[in-house]
Design an enzyme around this catalytic site. Structure first.
Site, PDB file in Angstrom:
ATOM      1  N   GLU A 331       0.674  -1.341   0.065  1.00 35.48           N
ATOM      2  CA  GLU A 331      -0.070   0.266  -0.096  1.00 35.48           C
ATOM      3  C   GLU A 331       0.856   1.048  -0.069  1.00 35.48           C
ATOM      4  O   GLU A 331       0.409   2.287  -0.439  1.00 35.48           O
ATOM      5  CB  GLU A 331      -0.821   0.038   1.159  1.00 35.48           C
ATOM      6  CG  GLU A 331      -0.406   0.203   2.653  1.00 35.48           C
ATOM      7  CD  GLU A 331      -1.038  -0.259   3.614  1.00 35.48           C
ATOM      8  OE1 GLU A 331      -1.038   0.604   4.829  1.00 35.48           O
ATOM      9  OE2 GLU A 331      -1.737  -1.245   3.524  1.00 35.48           O
ATOM     10  N   ARG A 362      -3.059  -0.265  -9.776  1.00 35.41           N
ATOM     11  CA  ARG A 362      -2.090   1.010  -9.244  1.00 35.41           C
ATOM     12  C   ARG A 362      -0.901   0.807  -9.998  1.00 35.41           C
ATOM     13  O   ARG A 362      -0.224   2.070 -10.338  1.00 35.41           O
ATOM     14  CB  ARG A 362      -1.918   0.768  -7.839  1.00 35.41           C
ATOM     15  CG  ARG A 362      -2.955   1.169  -6.854  1.00 35.41           C
ATOM     16  CD  ARG A 362      -2.827   1.104  -5.395  1.00 35.41           C
ATOM     17  NE  ARG A 362      -3.648   1.539  -4.627  1.00 35.41           N
ATOM     18  CZ  ARG A 362      -3.976   1.379  -3.326  1.00 35.41           C
ATOM     19  NH1 ARG A 362      -3.158   0.682  -2.675  1.00 35.41           N
ATOM     20  NH2 ARG A 362      -4.964   1.942  -2.995  1.00 35.41           N
ATOM     21  N   ARG A 403      -4.875   6.699  -2.569  1.00 33.65           N
ATOM     22  CA  ARG A 403      -3.406   6.636  -2.562  1.00 33.65           C
ATOM     23  C   ARG A 403      -2.991   7.264  -3.997  1.00 33.65           C
ATOM     24  O   ARG A 403      -1.779   7.980  -3.778  1.00 33.65           O
ATOM     25  CB  ARG A 403      -2.798   5.345  -2.329  1.00 33.65           C
ATOM     26  CG  ARG A 403      -3.315   4.884  -0.969  1.00 33.65           C
ATOM     27  CD  ARG A 403      -2.232   3.797  -0.310  1.00 33.65           C
ATOM     28  NE  ARG A 403      -2.804   3.163   0.768  1.00 33.65           N
ATOM     29  CZ  ARG A 403      -2.996   3.624   2.111  1.00 33.65           C
ATOM     30  NH1 ARG A 403      -2.579   5.019   2.410  1.00 33.65           N
ATOM     31  NH2 ARG A 403      -3.737   2.996   3.013  1.00 33.65           N
TER      32      ARG A 403
END
Length: 457
Positions: A331, A362, A403
């Site tokens: 993360e 991501r 994020r």
């Protein structure tokens, strides 16, 4: 949570005009808050969750538990333990779980994975639905495992949301094999409810390397704190096998730690500008993956010290590239990639192929967005290779991923003209991030601009 002004569709990321010197109080950990809520809901007696995170993910979890019959009373209190954990506290009152009802998981991995095992213990049908992206996120291993343990689930053969758990009031439990190489949450999901299964559970991971092991350790430690008996590989058990004995969970008084992963952009600001940022209440011992930032950002050019005031992190204004395995702390990848794009040498981020299955892909998203600003990022089979380049302004898309939004803000500290699309997505785990960010840049040294007190830190 206090209502915040509407944010623009494109939020101009502030450019740092000097060194950052601030104390930033970050809200509580989402991972701890949502695990604490599940354990308290399954306990045999009422308990407390103190300093909970109040965000979209934790609200989805608390709303779902209420829909199942659990009582959650939100109060402001002083700590009965004398440990300074006063402030916002939620009293959790367990009850017989029941349906029919629908659970909205949003795009929260903890909700979509932790609550189906809980739903098997309810009387009645529990339908799970969520954001469109939640339909694409892996859930099949949890569904298959629950069926093996005796659950009845209707998913029309998708192995994904939407689905309905036909709760029977109990689950037999037993031994199950699962491939959790895509998400450690698959293991945690089964362990959290296992004390309430008739036979408990023995979970055997049979796939590739497990990602995010600190999160499984967090689950185990919190289970034990609630009175569960858990045998783990770390305790001398078989490799990749966890056993939970059936038994009553105790109602505990649980204090939620600050979310160390959400401290990342603020520590990055100190690293990039050569300033100093203090994060109060940083624990000296924790299972949170974010604690790895102390080591990683030190290797990238900063220094840190744990003091009575908290973690004090100082940058030199020089950023070094890094070759690092992030498999246990995936993360952190977006924030590290953002810093690496501003470094003085190349970086290789490894061990994070599973990030392709997170809130968004991501790895693809970071590659596309950093390169759109003039960077040079290449996807590898299990991560990213980042070659620093002079970057320029432009729109940094977030893909509804909190994020990604904070990573864009980090780049915007050093690159003029960066605009973050949908910065409001940070509310998933970090309420009021834009205000916290501007307060930090203004040198808000008492943390009053952070949502710590008002948002359940």
């Amino acid at each position: 949570m206090t209502e915040t002004p509407a944010l623009p569709a494109l939020w101009p990321a502030p450019l740092a005009d000097g060194t950052v010197h601030a104390t930033v109080t970050v809200p509580g950990s989402k991972s701890v808050t949502n695990r604490a809520l599940v354990l308290a809901a399954l306990a045999a007696e009422p308990g407390w969750v103190r300093r909970p995170l109040r965000s979209r993910d934790s609200q989805l979890m608390s709303d779902a538990l209420r829909a199942l019959g659990v009582g959650i009373e939100e109060t402001v209190s002083s700590s009965s333990a004398g440990d300074g954990a006063g402030g916002e506290a939620w009293r959790i009152i367990p009850a017989a779980l029941h349906g029919p009802t629908t659970v909205d998981v949003g795009n929260a991995g903890t909700v979509m994975r932790f609550l189906p095992p809980v739903a098997t213990l309810a009387d009645g049908d529990i339908r799970f639905d969520g954001d469109p992206r939640s339909y694409e996120r892996p859930l099949g291993q949890v569904i298959t495992a629950l069926r093996t343990l005796g659950a009845r689930i209707d998913d029309d053969g998708r192995g994904a949301l939407p689905m309905t758990v036909q709760g029977g009031g109990a689950l037999e439990g037993g031994t199950v094999e699962i491939d959790a190489s895509n998400s450690s949450q698959f293991v945690s999901a089964l362990l959290l409810s296992a004390p309430r299964f008739n036979q408990g559970v023995e979970v055997r991971h049979v796939g590739g390397k497990l990602p995010s092991m600190p999160h499984i350790r967090m689950t185990v430690e919190m289970l034990r704190a609630a009175g569960a008996q858990v045998d783990t590989p770390e305790a001398g058990g078989e490799k990749d096998v966890w056993r939970v004995t059936p038994g009553a969970l105790l109602g505990r008084d649980m204090v939620v730690e600050p979310d160390l992963s959400n401290a990342q952009p603020f520590l990055a600001a100190a690293l990039i500008t050569g300033g100093t940022v203090t994060i109060p209440d940083w624990p000296r011992r924790t299972t949170q993956p974010g604690d790895a930032l102390r080591r990683i950002f030190t290797e990238m050019g900063g220094s840190c010290e744990l003091t009575d005031a908290g973690l004090v992190f100082t940058g030199t204004g020089k950023i070094h590239g890094i070759d690092v395995d992030l498999s246990e702390v995936g993360e952190l990848t977006p924030g590290i990639a953002a810093v690496a794009a501003l470094a003085d040498s190349d970086s290789v981020l490894r061990g994070v192929a599973h990030l392709r299955l997170h809130e968004t892909d991501r790895l693809a998203a970071l590659t596309k967005e950093i390169n759109a600003l003039g960077g040079d990022v290449t996807e590898t089979p299990d991560g990213l290779r980042i070659r620093p380049r002079r970057m320029h302004g432009g729109t940094f898309h977030t893909y509804d991923d909190h994020r990604m939004a904070t990573a864009g803000a980090v780049i915007g500290l050093a690159v003029e003209g960066v605009q973050i699309e949908n910065v409001a997505t940070t509310a998933k785990t970090l309420p009021d991030f834009p205000k916290m960010w501007t307060d930090m840049l203004a040198g808000d040294a008492d943390g009053s601009g952070a949502p710590g007190a008002g948002a359940g830190a």
